[in-house]
Enzyme design. Sequence first.
Site, PDB file in Angstrom:
ATOM      1  N   HIS A   1       4.100   3.336  12.100  1.00 11.22           N
ATOM      2  CA  HIS A   1       3.096   4.116  12.167  1.00 11.22           C
ATOM      3  C   HIS A   1       3.673   5.295  13.914  1.00 11.22           C
ATOM      4  O   HIS A   1       2.790   6.935  14.524  1.00 11.22           O
ATOM      5  CB  HIS A   1       1.855   3.708  13.513  1.00 11.22           C
ATOM      6  CG  HIS A   1       1.006   2.550  12.398  1.00 11.22           C
ATOM      7  ND1 HIS A   1      -0.390   2.609  12.660  1.00 11.22           N
ATOM      8  CD2 HIS A   1       1.095   3.146  11.338  1.00 11.22           C
ATOM      9  CE1 HIS A   1      -0.471   2.349  11.430  1.00 11.22           C
ATOM     10  NE2 HIS A   1      -0.065   2.184  11.094  1.00 11.22           N
TER      11      HIS A   1
ATOM     12  N   GLU B   1      -5.371   1.848   3.120  1.00  9.09           N
ATOM     13  CA  GLU B   1      -5.146   0.451   3.348  1.00  9.09           C
ATOM     14  C   GLU B   1      -5.190   0.926   4.890  1.00  9.09           C
ATOM     15  O   GLU B   1      -6.174   0.026   5.170  1.00  9.09           O
ATOM     16  CB  GLU B   1      -4.053  -0.399   3.135  1.00  9.09           C
ATOM     17  CG  GLU B   1      -4.153  -1.605   3.715  1.00  9.09           C
ATOM     18  CD  GLU B   1      -2.999  -1.576   5.311  1.00  9.09           C
ATOM     19  OE1 GLU B   1      -3.220  -2.558   6.099  1.00  9.09           O
ATOM     20  OE2 GLU B   1      -2.598  -0.316   5.259  1.00  9.09           O
ATOM     21  N   GLU B   2      -4.013   1.991   5.011  1.00 15.71           N
ATOM     22  CA  GLU B   2      -4.369   2.250   6.796  1.00 15.71           C
ATOM     23  C   GLU B   2      -5.870   2.962   7.041  1.00 15.71           C
ATOM     24  O   GLU B   2      -5.834   2.850   8.587  1.00 15.71           O
ATOM     25  CB  GLU B   2      -3.463   3.354   6.503  1.00 15.71           C
ATOM     26  CG  GLU B   2      -2.424   3.446   6.731  1.00 15.71           C
ATOM     27  CD  GLU B   2      -1.159   2.516   7.395  1.00 15.71           C
ATOM     28  OE1 GLU B   2      -2.460   1.904   8.620  1.00 15.71           O
ATOM     29  OE2 GLU B   2      -0.430   1.999   7.635  1.00 15.71           O
TER      30      GLU B   2
ATOM     31  N   HIS C   1       0.871  -1.040   0.413  1.00 11.84           N
ATOM     32  CA  HIS C   1      -0.037  -0.013   0.512  1.00 11.84           C
ATOM     33  C   HIS C   1       1.029   1.481  -0.014  1.00 11.84           C
ATOM     34  O   HIS C   1       2.029   0.974   0.831  1.00 11.84           O
ATOM     35  CB  HIS C   1      -1.086  -0.036   0.878  1.00 11.84           C
ATOM     36  CG  HIS C   1       0.298  -0.284   2.357  1.00 11.84           C
ATOM     37  ND1 HIS C   1       0.319   1.114   2.851  1.00 11.84           N
ATOM     38  CD2 HIS C   1      -0.150  -0.912   3.778  1.00 11.84           C
ATOM     39  CE1 HIS C   1       0.809   0.975   4.420  1.00 11.84           C
ATOM     40  NE2 HIS C   1       0.418  -0.700   4.959  1.00 11.84           N
TER      41      HIS C   1
ATOM     42  N   GLU D   1       3.552  -6.316   4.141  1.00 10.57           N
ATOM     43  CA  GLU D   1       3.869  -6.003   5.398  1.00 10.57           C
ATOM     44  C   GLU D   1       4.849  -5.907   6.562  1.00 10.57           C
ATOM     45  O   GLU D   1       5.143  -6.540   6.320  1.00 10.57           O
ATOM     46  CB  GLU D   1       2.225  -5.993   6.296  1.00 10.57           C
ATOM     47  CG  GLU D   1       0.853  -5.504   5.255  1.00 10.57           C
ATOM     48  CD  GLU D   1       1.057  -3.955   5.564  1.00 10.57           C
ATOM     49  OE1 GLU D   1       1.723  -3.293   6.571  1.00 10.57           O
ATOM     50  OE2 GLU D   1      -0.469  -3.947   5.340  1.00 10.57           O
TER      51      GLU D   1
ATOM     52  N   ASP E   1       0.121   4.673   0.872  1.00  6.34           N
ATOM     53  CA  ASP E   1      -0.357   5.331   1.968  1.00  6.34           C
ATOM     54  C   ASP E   1       0.441   5.397   3.262  1.00  6.34           C
ATOM     55  O   ASP E   1       0.482   4.343   3.473  1.00  6.34           O
ATOM     56  CB  ASP E   1      -1.838   5.465   2.527  1.00  6.34           C
ATOM     57  CG  ASP E   1      -2.659   3.695   3.076  1.00  6.34           C
ATOM     58  OD1 ASP E   1      -2.281   3.508   1.959  1.00  6.34           O
ATOM     59  OD2 ASP E   1      -3.376   4.221   3.525  1.00  6.34           O
TER      60      ASP E   1
END
Length: 386
Positions: A359, A136-137, A72, A164, A74
Site C-alpha cells: 500500500h 479484496e482491497e 486477489h 497474502e 486488485d
Amino acid sequence: MDTREWLRRLVAFDTTSRNSNLGMIEAIRDALAAQGVASELTYAPEGGKANLFATLPAHDGAVQGGIILSGHTDVVPVDGQAWNSDPFSLTEKDGRLYGRGTADMKGYIAVALALVPEFLSLKRAKPLHLAFSYDEEIGCLGAPVMLEALKRRGLRAEGCVVGEPTGMRVVVAHKGMNLYRCRVHGKAAHSSLTPRGCNAIEYAARLICRVRDLADEFRTHGPYDDCFDVPFTTMGTNLISGGIAVNTIPDACEFSYEFRNLPGMSPDDIQGRIEAYIHEDLLPRMRRDHDAARIEIEAMPAAVPSLEASERDAITRLARALTGDRGTAKVSYGTEGGQFQNAGIPAVICGPGHIEQAHRADEFIETAQLDACEAFLRRLAGALAD
C-alpha cells in the site's frame, strides 16, 4: 513464463480496485487454457470485474478435495504517492522488484502461475485449485461470489492457502473487519434560536464518543490475545461530514465507524451495544428537541469475517510442515481467509513479501521471498502426489 516474467505482466495491468480487472483475469484464463486448464469466471453484479477459479485435476481426473491457492487481483491506488519508478512497470534493483501489487499480492499469483507446468507434470493424487478474486482491497467483495458458485457446483476442497504477504510465515488468525455508516437527522434552525433546532452534529458527536468509550473499554479490559500486534478489539470513527453554514443548526450529520474484532468475539454483540445506546439513550434525548429526529445505521458490504485456524486442521499442519514455522502468528488486517473458513474450507495465510511494503509508494518484494514461495508451493504440490 517464469515467476519474474509473470510478475512483470501482472503488474502492468492497472487493477486498482476502481478499475476493471478483466484484462488480467482474461490473460490468466487464456494462459491456463493454452495448457489445457479450464477456468470458471464469476462476475461482479455490476459487471466489469470477475473472479477466476481453475482446477488442475488429480492424475485420475478427480476434481474434488485438494488445496486452493487463493489470491486477489486488485491493488490499492497510487494517487498522491511519490514513486521513484513507474508503479505499473516492474523495476528491479538490489534484489528487489518494485511495482504496485508486487507484495500485495501479485507476487504470489505470479509464483502460482509460473509453476502450473510443473504442477501438471506431477502425478498428483489430489487436485490443485487456483482462486483469484476481485475487490479484496475494498472489503473482500469478490470471494463470496466465487464461493457461492463453488457451492452451487458442489465442489469441495480440503484446505486453502491465502497468499497474502506474511514473509512466508504461517498466519493462523486475523481479526474481523466491520464497517458501518451512520446518518443522524435533526432539525435545522438559525443558530441564534438553538431551542428550536435539533443539532445533528452534536448528537452524532455523542454517538462517536460512545464508540470511543467502547474502544477504551476493550483496550482496558480486553479480552486480549497477545499473539496479535494489537491484542484487543479496536474501534474508531474515520469519516464525518455535516452542516452547511456556521450560523445554521445542522439538520444532518453522517459518519462512518469501524471495528476490528478478535476471533471469538461476536460482531453482532458489539454492534448491539451501539444500537442499544442509540435507542435507550440518544434518541429519547433527540426527540425532546424534535419529535421526528432519527438515526439510521447501515452496515456496509465491506464486512470481513475473522479467521482462526485450528492447529488440528490438515492445512495448518501441512503448512507448518512445509515451512518449518511452529510459531503462532496472527494479524490485525483482514483477508479472504475467514470467508473460506466460513464456507467450510479450512484456511491459513502464507505468502511472499511483507505487509509493511504493501500500500505504500515504492512497494516491492524481495526476489528471495519469491524463491521461498516457489519452494513452498513445489513442496505443497509434491505433498499431493502419490
